[in-house]
Design a protein around this motif. Structure first.
Motif, PDB file in Angstrom:
ATOM      1  N   THR A   4       1.443  -1.482  -0.063  1.00 11.62           N
ATOM      2  CA  THR A   4       0.167   0.246   0.087  1.00 11.62           C
ATOM      3  C   THR A   4       0.725   1.098  -0.544  1.00 11.62           C
ATOM      4  OG1 THR A   4      -0.238   0.562   2.519  1.00 11.62           O
ATOM      5  CG2 THR A   4      -1.601  -0.955   1.518  1.00 11.62           C
ATOM      6  N   TRP A   6       0.221   3.618   1.694  1.00 17.51           N
ATOM      7  CA  TRP A   6       0.151   4.927   2.579  1.00 17.51           C
ATOM      8  C   TRP A   6       0.822   3.850   3.944  1.00 17.51           C
ATOM      9  CZ3 TRP A   6      -4.325   3.346   0.100  1.00 17.51           C
ATOM     10  CH2 TRP A   6      -5.028   2.508   1.074  1.00 17.51           C
ATOM     11  N   GLU A  11      -3.260   3.285   7.996  1.00 19.34           N
ATOM     12  CA  GLU A  11      -3.820   2.032   8.052  1.00 19.34           C
ATOM     13  C   GLU A  11      -5.214   1.742   8.656  1.00 19.34           C
ATOM     14  OE1 GLU A  11      -3.636  -3.309   6.341  1.00 19.34           O
ATOM     15  OE2 GLU A  11      -1.988  -0.964   4.953  1.00 19.34           O
ATOM     16  N   LEU A  14      -8.092   4.090   8.955  1.00 21.58           N
ATOM     17  CA  LEU A  14      -8.962   3.094   7.390  1.00 21.58           C
ATOM     18  C   LEU A  14     -10.010   2.154   8.461  1.00 21.58           C
ATOM     19  CD1 LEU A  14      -7.253   2.889   4.258  1.00 21.58           C
ATOM     20  CD2 LEU A  14      -8.481   4.684   4.994  1.00 21.58           C
ATOM     21  N   ARG A  15      -8.426   1.147   8.657  1.00 24.06           N
ATOM     22  CA  ARG A  15      -9.155  -0.055   9.705  1.00 24.06           C
ATOM     23  C   ARG A  15     -10.393   0.521  10.835  1.00 24.06           C
ATOM     24  NH1 ARG A  15      -8.267  -4.474   7.624  1.00 24.06           N
ATOM     25  NH2 ARG A  15      -6.272  -4.322   6.375  1.00 24.06           N
ATOM     26  N   VAL A  26      -7.065  -5.980   2.589  1.00 24.13           N
ATOM     27  CA  VAL A  26      -6.015  -4.522   2.421  1.00 24.13           C
ATOM     28  C   VAL A  26      -7.043  -3.619   2.149  1.00 24.13           C
ATOM     29  CG1 VAL A  26      -4.124  -3.908   1.679  1.00 24.13           C
ATOM     30  CG2 VAL A  26      -3.498  -6.220   2.435  1.00 24.13           C
ATOM     31  N   ALA A  71      -8.861   6.289  -0.897  1.00 25.53           N
ATOM     32  CA  ALA A  71      -7.911   5.830   0.265  1.00 25.53           C
ATOM     33  C   ALA A  71      -6.593   5.957  -0.454  1.00 25.53           C
ATOM     34  CB  ALA A  71      -7.457   3.913   0.496  1.00 25.53           C
ATOM     35  N   TRP A  75      -4.541   9.232   0.790  1.00 24.55           N
ATOM     36  CA  TRP A  75      -3.348   9.129   1.744  1.00 24.55           C
ATOM     37  C   TRP A  75      -3.082  10.613   0.916  1.00 24.55           C
ATOM     38  CZ3 TRP A  75      -0.454   8.517   5.409  1.00 24.55           C
ATOM     39  CH2 TRP A  75       0.976   8.508   5.061  1.00 24.55           C
TER      40      TRP A  75
END
Length: 107
Positions: A4, A6, A11, A14-15, A26, A71, A75
């Motif tokens: 990724t 980032w 992350e 994001l999660r 992912v 995303a 980012w």
């Protein structure tokens, strides 16, 4: 393992903010986060969490509709806020992470 663009802190946010992501998935850099359950209310919470996590202000930087925000877009916004090119008086070096001049994100 999919690479990724980032870092792990991004992350993690994001999660925590994307209910439909799943624990083992992912997040795709180019898939609208709406596919993971992001709506305009959840985006406001995500932006606040990102501002706190990275010590930046994202006010006025989100100009792409939430339905098309990825995303990867987000980012780009966060990484630019951490290292603003306009504050350095010069363009980013060739090959350096930068930002698009296209519209960004609107909730």
């Amino acid at each position: 393992m999919v690479a990724t663009p980032w870092n792990a802190k991004f992350e993690t946010v994001l999660r925590q903010s994307l209910p439909g992501l799943g624990t083992d998935a992912v997040p795709a850099a180019d898939l609208p986060m709406e596919a993971y359950g992001l709506d305009s209310i959840a985006l406001m919470g995500m932006v606040g969490a990102l501002e706190s996590a990275f010590g930046v202000s994202l006010a006025g930087q989100l100009t792409v509709p939430v339905r098309s925000l990825t995303a990867g877009h987000l980012w780009g916004i966060v990484s630019t806020a951490m290292n603003p090119v306009w504050d350095q008086g010069r363009a980013p070096a060739a090959g350096a992470p930068g930002f698009s001049t296209a519209s960004w994100a609107v909730a």
